[in-house]
Design an enzyme around this catalytic site. Structure first.
Site, PDB file in Angstrom:
ATOM      1  N   ASP A 218      -3.984   2.157 -13.950  1.00 27.18           N
ATOM      2  CA  ASP A 218      -5.112   3.083 -13.773  1.00 27.18           C
ATOM      3  C   ASP A 218      -6.256   2.354 -13.072  1.00 27.18           C
ATOM      4  O   ASP A 218      -6.813   1.406 -13.627  1.00 27.18           O
ATOM      5  CB  ASP A 218      -5.537   3.578 -15.165  1.00 27.18           C
TER       6      ASP A 218
ATOM      7  N   ASN B 211      -9.176   3.831 -11.986  1.00 20.59           N
ATOM      8  CA  ASN B 211     -10.528   4.398 -12.105  1.00 20.59           C
ATOM      9  C   ASN B 211     -10.969   4.675 -13.537  1.00 20.59           C
ATOM     10  O   ASN B 211     -11.952   5.378 -13.775  1.00 20.59           O
ATOM     11  CB  ASN B 211     -10.654   5.676 -11.260  1.00 20.59           C
TER      12      ASN B 211
ATOM     13  N   ASP C   5      -9.820   6.519 -15.980  1.00 23.20           N
ATOM     14  CA  ASP C   5      -9.706   7.830 -16.653  1.00 23.20           C
ATOM     15  C   ASP C   5      -8.525   7.878 -17.625  1.00 23.20           C
ATOM     16  O   ASP C   5      -8.219   8.937 -18.180  1.00 23.20           O
ATOM     17  CB  ASP C   5      -9.633   8.978 -15.635  1.00 23.20           C
TER      18      ASP C   5
ATOM     19  N   ASP D 208      -2.680   5.813 -11.424  1.00 24.96           N
ATOM     20  CA  ASP D 208      -2.930   6.534 -10.168  1.00 24.96           C
ATOM     21  C   ASP D 208      -2.409   5.750  -8.963  1.00 24.96           C
ATOM     22  O   ASP D 208      -1.907   4.622  -9.096  1.00 24.96           O
ATOM     23  CB  ASP D 208      -4.434   6.833 -10.010  1.00 24.96           C
TER      24      ASP D 208
ATOM     25  N   ASP E 263       9.788  11.376  -4.984  1.00 22.69           N
ATOM     26  CA  ASP E 263      10.595  12.169  -5.904  1.00 22.69           C
ATOM     27  C   ASP E 263      10.422  13.626  -5.491  1.00 22.69           C
ATOM     28  O   ASP E 263       9.310  14.160  -5.497  1.00 22.69           O
ATOM     29  CB  ASP E 263      10.057  11.950  -7.327  1.00 22.69           C
TER      30      ASP E 263
ATOM     31  N   ASP F 155      15.452  15.447  -7.476  1.00 23.55           N
ATOM     32  CA  ASP F 155      15.519  15.811  -8.889  1.00 23.55           C
ATOM     33  C   ASP F 155      16.516  16.953  -9.121  1.00 23.55           C
ATOM     34  O   ASP F 155      16.514  17.948  -8.387  1.00 23.55           O
ATOM     35  CB  ASP F 155      14.112  16.268  -9.322  1.00 23.55           C
TER      36      ASP F 155
ATOM     37  N   GLU G 158      19.733  13.021  -8.150  1.00 19.18           N
ATOM     38  CA  GLU G 158      19.909  13.052  -9.600  1.00 19.18           C
ATOM     39  C   GLU G 158      20.996  14.086  -9.869  1.00 19.18           C
ATOM     40  O   GLU G 158      20.778  15.280  -9.697  1.00 19.18           O
ATOM     41  CB  GLU G 158      18.610  13.441 -10.313  1.00 19.18           C
TER      42      GLU G 158
ATOM     43  N   HIS H 159      12.516   7.068 -16.540  1.00 15.42           N
ATOM     44  CA  HIS H 159      11.463   7.717 -17.316  1.00 15.42           C
ATOM     45  C   HIS H 159      12.011   8.760 -18.301  1.00 15.42           C
ATOM     46  O   HIS H 159      11.235   9.374 -19.020  1.00 15.42           O
ATOM     47  CB  HIS H 159      10.474   8.374 -16.346  1.00 15.42           C
ATOM     48  N   ASP H 160      13.326   8.986 -18.291  1.00 15.73           N
ATOM     49  CA  ASP H 160      13.931   9.960 -19.219  1.00 15.73           C
ATOM     50  C   ASP H 160      14.756   9.273 -20.304  1.00 15.73           C
ATOM     51  O   ASP H 160      15.347   9.950 -21.138  1.00 15.73           O
ATOM     52  CB  ASP H 160      14.870  10.908 -18.450  1.00 15.73           C
TER      53      ASP H 160
HETATM   54  C1  NOJ Z   1      14.798  15.331 -14.278  1.00 18.48           C
HETATM   55  C2  NOJ Z   1      13.577  14.478 -14.373  1.00 18.48           C
HETATM   56  O1  NOJ Z   1      13.950  13.131 -14.308  1.00 18.48           O
HETATM   57  C3  NOJ Z   1      12.894  14.836 -15.673  1.00 18.48           C
HETATM   58  O2  NOJ Z   1      11.851  13.960 -15.997  1.00 18.48           O
HETATM   59  C4  NOJ Z   1      12.409  16.251 -15.554  1.00 18.48           C
HETATM   60  O3  NOJ Z   1      11.840  16.665 -16.781  1.00 18.48           O
HETATM   61  C5  NOJ Z   1      13.549  17.207 -15.192  1.00 18.48           C
HETATM   62  N1  NOJ Z   1      14.400  16.693 -14.164  1.00 18.48           N
HETATM   63  C6  NOJ Z   1      12.998  18.517 -14.710  1.00 18.48           C
HETATM   64  O4  NOJ Z   1      12.413  18.345 -13.455  1.00 18.48           O
END
Ligand code: NOJ
Length: 538
Positions: A21, A23, A25, A29, A98, A191, A238, A311-312
């Site tokens: 980050d 700035n 907040d 970013d 992405d 995605d 993906e 991130h999932d």
């Molecule tokens: C896959 C993404 O990696 C995930 O983070 C997202 O919630 C779903 N697709 C829906 O876009």
């Protein structure tokens, strides 16, 4: 001939909200990313995948886009983005955006005035068109009060699915992709791309209904000929729900569709009837079966991504390594186990530090739509899992485990922000942080750096044959790579116990290329807890 530089690349994934980050907040970013390009360069990765920074109401942290050609103000401006791109290119780093085009946000102007860009269907028997349950809970259909029809949101009502059957929608998406590519970006991560072709709206499980619709390959080929073929860029799809046979088509060596798949078979191994909400562990024999299948069946035919984290997914040391006593050692073993296979390796921010899952205390510390919706449905509505158990399962599997802020140093908030972070900072940042890792020769960061250097210098890692040894061993993951100037043997111990095995004769006299402990070379190779040794012989 088409260039395939991405076969020798290492991708570093940034989740912008949680990276840096600039700035104060509390939200990461674009300028924060720019300030850390030197760090990524030092690690040695050469492609950066940035999770969505487009304009969005942020119900799913940017995976719900309301303007594909604008930056969300909390991430900065388009000027900031241009500056990031320029600085990255100066350092020889590529930027992959992405692209979320299975769905948009329901706040996208298209959704307001172009209903034929979406799936609006008539209801059935006074209810929705079918029984599909959205990925993030509830019916996948939402009634539009004005028309009386229902629209499809296969993830959530905030994420209406785009109708790829409509040529005007495809044209709009392709125009937008060209707009970004003309700016000079280096590719797209697409995605949920395996879900874009939809024709069958009969009742059933949405997770089985969505992948690999009848026109998917036609759409991808059209994307290639209309857009991608005109640029020297990489695309990674993906591809949830895609089998290895289907992947051969998605990421075919002939270059007619995508450059590589990013598939989930290994990630699904600790799932079950309650989806991910359980405490099942990944079984190593099963894991090896999945890897060997993808390694061998794609060999010479299509290209795969190699990843443990994104991130999932929860943090890998917590999931199948050890996040206590053997954290660093197991992080190195897991990294090598993956990085010596064929495919393009992905490193998710913080993985190179051996970051762990986060001890969230209660539901109010979670931010992820999927986790919160699941908790509300399972614990509050259905009462099928107790609160205590569900919190434990979320502690193991929630996506928020990987979304806590990046640990830069041991200052307040791990150096991520001077403000109030949007999500809890993992309290272990005082021991686990980049400042310490970069300064220490034996750190996880330095180990990743060596792995990257080895991949850059040894062609065998990119092109060699893969063979699994000891397929039924419950603790050892051992494989060889061969065929391109020499041979490698990668031996990983996934258990806390010492384990030994007899080397194949062809490796007698081999030397250690890299390891995470002292190894005595003999005919029997002995590995300590989470031990790793990579042997080389010419
Ligand atoms: C896959 C993404 O990696 C995930 O983070 C997202 O919630 C779903 N697709 C829906 O876009």
């Amino acid at each position: 001939m088409r260039k395939d530089w991405w076969k020798k690349s290492i991708v570093y994934q940034i989740y912008p909200r949680s990276f840096c980050d600039s700035n104060g907040d509390g939200i990461g970013d674009i300028n924060g990313i720019t300030s850390k390009l030197g760090y990524i360069k030092e690690l040695g990765a050469d492609v950066i995948w940035i999770s969505p920074v487009y304009k969005s109401p942020m119900f799913d942290n940017g995976y719900d886009i309301s303007d594909y050609c604008a930056i969300n103000p909390e991430f900065g401006t388009m000027q900031d983005f241009d500056c990031l791109l320029e600085k990255a290119h100066c350092l020889g780093l590529k930027i992959v955006m992405d692209l979320v085009v299975n769905h948009s946000s329901n706040e996208h102007p298209w959704f307001l005035d172009k209903h034929d860009f979406y799936y609006f269907l008539d209801g059935k028997n006074g209810g929705p068109p079918n029984n599909w349950i959205a990925w993030f809970g509830g019916s996948a259909w939402t009634k539009d009060e004005k028309s009386g029809r229902y629209y499809l949101g296969s993830f959530s009502p905030h994420q209406p699915d785009l109708n790829w059957e409509n040529p005007a929608l495809r044209k709009a998406v392709f125009d937008m992709m060209r707009w970004w590519l003309d700016k000079g970006i280096d590719g797209f991560r697409l995605d949920a791309i395996s879900f874009i072709s939809k024709q069958d709206f009969s009742d059933g499980d949405i997770k089985k209904k969505l992948p690999n619709g009848p026109r998917i390959h036609e759409y991808l080929k059209e994307m290639r000929s209309e857009v991608l073929s005109k640029y020297d860029v990489m695309t990674v799809g993906e591809t949830g729900g895609v089998t290895v046979e289907e992947a051969v088509q998605y990421a075919n060596e002939d270059g007619s569709e995508l450059d590589m798949v990013f598939q989930f078979e290994q990630q699904d191994l600790d799932g079950g009837e309650t989806f991910k909400w359980n405490d099942r562990k990944i079984n190593l024999v099963e894991l090896k079966k999945v890897f060997v299948k993808w390694q061998n069946k794609l060999y010479g035919r299509a290209w795969n991504s190699l990843y443990w984290c994104n991130h999932d997914q929860p943090r890998i040391v917590s999931r199948i390594g050890n996040d206590g006593e053997f954290r660093e050692k197991s992080a190195k073993m897991l990294a090598a186990c993956l990085h010596f296979m064929q495919g393009t390796p992905y490193i998710y921010q913080g993985e190179e530090l051996g970051m762990t899952n986060c001890p969230f205390a209660d539901i109010d510390e979670y931010r992820d739509l999927e986790s919160i919706n699941a908790y509300n449905t399972i614990v509050l509505d259905e009462k099928s899992i107790s609160k205590e158990d569900m919190l434990r399962f979320m502690g193991l599997k929630s996506r928020d485990n990987s979304r806590t802020p990046m640990h830069w140093n041991d200052d307040i908030n791990a150096g991520f922000t001077t403000g109030k972070p949007w999500i809890k900072v993992n309290p272990n940042y005082r021991e686990i942080n980049a400042k310490d890792q970069v300064s220490r020769e034996d750190s996880v960061f330095m180990f990743y750096r060596k792995l990257i250097q080895l991949r850059k210098s040894l062609e065998i890692i990119t092109r060699g044959n893969f063979e699994l040894l000891l397929p039924e061993d419950p603790d050892l993951f051992v494989y060889t790579r061969s065929g391109v100037g020499g041979k490698l043997l990668v031996a990983c111990n996934f258990s806390r116990e010492e384990r030994a095995f007899i080397l194949p004769q062809s490796f007698y006299g081999a030397r250690i290329l890299i390891s995470n402990e002292e190894i005595n070379m003999a005919e029997e190779l002995v590995l300590g807890a989470f031990g790793l040794a990579v042997l080389t012989i010419s």
